[in-house]
Design an enzyme around this catalytic site. Structure first.
Site, PDB file in Angstrom:
ATOM      1  N   GLU A 137      -6.467  -7.018  -1.533  1.00  0.00           N
ATOM      2  CA  GLU A 137      -6.835  -7.414  -0.169  1.00  0.00           C
ATOM      3  C   GLU A 137      -8.344  -7.282   0.009  1.00  0.00           C
ATOM      4  OE1 GLU A 137      -4.791  -5.309   2.896  1.00  0.00           O
ATOM      5  OE2 GLU A 137      -2.809  -5.597   2.032  1.00  0.00           O
ATOM      6  N   GLU A 180       0.803  -1.225   0.000  1.00  0.00           N
ATOM      7  CA  GLU A 180       0.000   0.000   0.000  1.00  0.00           C
ATOM      8  C   GLU A 180       0.836   1.275   0.000  1.00  0.00           C
ATOM      9  OE1 GLU A 180      -2.364  -0.675   3.490  1.00  0.00           O
ATOM     10  OE2 GLU A 180      -3.745  -2.008   2.446  1.00  0.00           O
TER      11      GLU A 180
END
Length: 885
Positions: free
Chosen positions: A554, A492
């Site tokens: 995710e 991320e």
């Protein structure tokens, strides 16, 4: 027999010490061996001596304790029973945290006495470390080996120790290991206060929402230590690149592939070396002449080799995982083998193309598009206790879930070569993050927990040059594995610019260049305008109706284990069912459950009736688990190539006894999440869309098939209210609605709607599938399941061979479903589960008058007498003997 996790990891590490891998190489015992016995350690502050003194045999180790290497300081403390098991209860709170006691508390000396004769006749002896956390100095026989202090969790070390070896062959190695600096404040944030990321080390150790802080921050010699022997010329970092042009199909008849091989050759002598570098593959030999000046290193390229009719490597579900052996050696003066190595590789080619329809990256292998069904992975164990057997078991679980990719999360580690060996074997593509996370590295402000602002944190770690050097080393270590498909800059978050640019523009093109690269795990290069999540429980219909990002890295839900799993780490007095306090308008959760990161099931459990106790709660949770992950994968598969090119579930496991997001617990005991995922991810699968009540078949196959499709409704009062079938052609690589099969739900079960019903779907033919849904009543509840009559199931078990058991369940009831049966392989004496064990299906339901079989694979254990136990939703527990062949 329950797997005694701590003892077993250590025991397997010793028993299988001969299975050594380094640089993806297995060398003969004469050339390389591991230093994994006889280690001792002591807190450095208790020894007022230098490394030169400690590394001499004259220095007494009388007060030193046995050490576990590979391992961490905590691993050795636990081995010596000086700390309690941090996995159980609140034991972790009894272990001093390094942030409070200081770095000196966990700074330790490690020593190992080993026998290696003094080198002669041009021999060279090399000391190799595959991983130390976080910095160290190395001494041998009174000499300092490294010129500068080593500082990186993610960089191998190699030293020529030829001149330091003892004349009598009795040597002492001494290593002082320092923790990361700073160690980070475990203040409850993701990665604590974030400062752990100043160093090149694992970030999860200061705590996350699925783990409590690891008290020593994993300080130690956490990976293998080797002695390697060569003559004057040594080879390392061999690189095999395969080119597979065109669009291929699995099978033996293949067009040619091209193999390109390079290797690094070091001349450790004082003279010029003239040699012949040669490798053998598939019975063919390829050679090149080399000349090296004294004390030099060269990258040598072989001529390209054309491999005719190659046996290709495919991801799980698409073809076989064929592997080739390559044997490489260097001959000095054309006669004497100075060094040699053997490695495995797969012939395949990976590409990433932009899918303009889904607005996401499409992964192709051997020219064929692969719909990614993946799972996110943290790492095996919070104390870094790894073994080839554990890696094999965990990756096999992913294979058995019908997944084809594992993402290795960036807040953890670069996995060890043995992990990739297992992925090569089972066909799991790997997306490997590097060591950055949005939490610690400043994607979000997080003023509550983080010590420094986002600008400062985005420059972590401090030493960017070391970061780049470590990246180069780990790329070299792992790049031959066919399973490794994607490099990713971080979780991320991108690495700092002066790390990202050389990684993207120099390191990867020069050192690899064969794989997909994402700058971070949800950047636009993976999926346009991507984010991730959700991570909490959703209605099953959500995964069918809610369009997420085209390649979501995710997305996940709940995942506690069953009652037997909870018993392993929750004390009896804390076995308290979570409940909602209507007066306080909040959930009341036992403090032990909170400590182990329980993630709430909201009202999902109540839909099946109020739980009587924790055992009942855990049983109902398993049904929720199964339905959640079946729906997650079915909803994604239903929209493949339309909404999605891939999806990666968050997450398949925990490295600690956490009560969130896991297909199996840390003791390798699967729960119903695994089998719901397995069901929803089948390569050929019939399924029910709960939104528009249609029947669909998804196929990941490369060829069309003709299949008979069956459907029926089963209630608690009739065997079948409806049954119909249709012969259908199923196209490849597509999700197809079966319009020929009409099931008039409302008309058929109107009179029984208050009681709900089972929907039974089959594919029959050369390839088959079965899928059974419990449909809710009109109020959305499943309480009718609690009123099912007891099923009169009969079970049989027999050995197929010493490692394989077949279990058959027959349901003799005329109208009652034998619902949600958990099958367990247990020790007859203790009734504890034998772990790990592999079931080709579990939590199975058997239709009235029908039968079902399950195959169990396991490794026999000395002193353990297996038997099979079965317990279902409406089936009393029964344990049965296993008949011999």
């Amino acid at each position: 027999m329950t797997w005694k996790y701590n003892d077993t990891i250590l025991r397997y590490g010793r028993v299988l010490a001969f299975l050594l891998l380094f640089f993806n190489v297995t060398l003969s015992a004469q050339q390389q061996y591991e230093l994994n016995t006889g280690w001792k350690c002591i807190r450095a502050s208790s020894v007022n001596k230098t490394g030169e003194e400690i590394s001499k045999h004259s220095f007494s180790l009388k007060d030193w304790m046995p050490a576990v290497v590979p391992g961490t300081v905590l691993t050795s403390l636990l081995y010596n029973k000086l700390i309690p098991d941090p996995f159980y209860g609140m034991n972790n709170e009894q272990i001093p945290d390094i942030y409070k006691v200081g770095r000196d508390y966990y700074t330790c000396w490690f020593t190992d006495d080993f026998t290696e004769k003094f080198a002669a006749n041009g021999e060279h002896v090399w000391l190799q470390f595959r991983g130390v956390n976080n910095s160290c100095n190395v001494f041998l026989n009174g000499h300092k080996v490294n010129s500068a202090q080593y500082k990186s969790m993610y960089q191998r070390q190699e030293y020529d120790i030829t001149s330091f070896l003892a004349k009598d062959g009795h040597n002492r190695l001494a290593v002082i290991v320092y923790p990361p600096d700073p160690v980070g404040n475990p203040n409850g944030g993701q990665g604590g206060d974030g400062t752990i990321a100043h160093s090149l080390t694992n970030q999860y150790v200061t705590g996350w929402d699925w783990i409590q802080p690891v008290r020593d921050r994993n300080t130690g010699i956490w990976d293998k230590v080797f002695i390697k022997k060569t003559k004057e010329a040594a080879i390392a970092n061999t690189h095999v690149v395969t080119s597979v042009p065109g669009k291929r199909l699995p099978g033996d008849k293949q067009g040619p592939a091209t193999i390109k091989v390079t290797t690094e050759v070091t001349n450790a002598s004082d003279r010029d070396i003239h040699g012949l570098l040669t490798y053998d593959v598939a019975g063919q030999k390829v050679s090149v002449n080399v000349t090296l000046p004294p004390h030099s290193k060269q990258l040598i390229s072989f001529p390209d080799y054309t491999l005719k009719e190659p046996k290709l490597w495919w991801p799980n579900g698409y073809g076989k995982q064929n592997l080739y052996d390559l044997s490489l050696k260097i001959l000095v003066n054309d006669t004497m083998a100075s060094d040699e190595e053997q490695l495995k590789f797969g012939v395949r080619e990976v590409k990433g193309v932009w899918n303009t329809h889904t607005q996401s990256r499409e992964i192709q292998v051997n020219g064929q598009k692969i719909f990614i069904k993946g799972g996110n992975r943290i790492l095996s164990d919070e104390m870094l206790r790894f073994s080839p057997e554990r890696y094999d078991a965990e990756v096999r679980y992913h294979r058995d879930m019908n997944l084809n990719l594992i993402r290795v999360w960036g807040g953890g580690i670069t996995e060890r070569p043995e992990f990739y060996d297992a992925c090569d074997k089972y066909g799991l593509l790997v997306m490997q993050d590097f060591w950055v996370s949005g939490d610690c590295n400043g994607r979000w402000g997080d003023d509550t927990f983080k010590l420094e602002d986002t600008i400062a944190r985005r420059n972590y770690p401090d030493d960017h040059r070391l970061f780049v050097t470590s990246l180069a080393d780990q790329i070299k270590m792992l790049r031959n594995h066919p399973s490794l498909a994607i490099w990713c800059g971080g979780n991320e978050m991108r690495p700092p610019a002066d790390v990202l640019v050389p990684l993207r523009d120099s390191l990867l093109p020069q050192l690899d260049g064969t794989r997909i690269f994402f700058e971070y795990s949800n950047d636009d290069g993976m999926s346009y305008q991507a984010s991730d999540g959700p991570y909490t429980i959703q209605p099953d219909s959500f995964f069918w109706s809610h369009r997420s990002y085209g390649f979501n890295s995710e997305v996940g839900s709940v995942g506690i284990g069953d009652y037997e799993s909870l018993q392993r780490f929750i004390p009896d007095q804390n076995m308290v069912v979570p409940w909602y306090d209507t007066s306080a308008h909040k959930w009341q959760i036992d403090s032990m459950w909170k400590y182990h990161k329980y993630s709430g099931y909201d009202s999902a459990i109540e839909a099946y009736g109020h739980p009587k106790d924790v055992r009942d709660f855990a049983m109902k949770a398993q049904l929720v688990n199964y339905n959640q992950y079946r729906a997650l994968m079915e909803g994604a598969s239903a929209h493949m190539w339309d909404w999605y090119t891939g999806i990666i579930e968050w997450k398949t496991q925990n490295p600690w006894t956490a009560m969130v997001g896991q297909m199996y617990d840390v003791y390798l005991d699967p729960n119903a999440c695994m089998y719901g995922m397995q069901e929803g991810a089948k390569p050929l699968h019939i399924m029910y869309d709960p939104v528009d009540k249609s029947i669909l078949v998804v196929s990941n196959l490369f060829d069309s098939i003709t299949a008979d499709i069956y459907g029926g409704i089963c209630t608690s009062t009739d065997k079948y209210l409806f049954a119909g079938h249709s012969l259908v052609v199923i196209p490849p690589q597509k999700c197809t609605e079966i319009t020929q099969l009409k099931i008039p739900f409302d008309a058929l079960i109107k009179q029984n709607r208050a009681n709900g019903a089972f929907l039974v779907l089959y594919i029959s033919g050369g390839k088959s599938d079965e899928n059974i849904y419990a449909l809710p009543s009109v109020d959305g509840s499943y309480r009718w399941l609690s009123e099912l009559h007891t099923a009169t199931s009969v079970a049989f078990a027999h050995y197929i061979d010493d490692n394989t058991i077949k279990v058959t369940i027959a349901n003799r009831a005329s109208y009652t479903m034998s619902f949600f049966n958990r099958i367990s392989l247990v020790d007859k004496n203790t009734k504890g589960r034998i772990l790990p064990a592999f079931y080709n299906n579990n939590y199975i339901s058997v239709t009235p008058g029908g039968g079902s079989s399950v195959i169990i694979s396991f490794t026999p254990q000395k002193g353990v007498d297996p038997m099979v136990c079965i317990e279902g939703w409406n089936v009393p527990k029964q344990c049965i003997e296993i008949k011999k062949r």
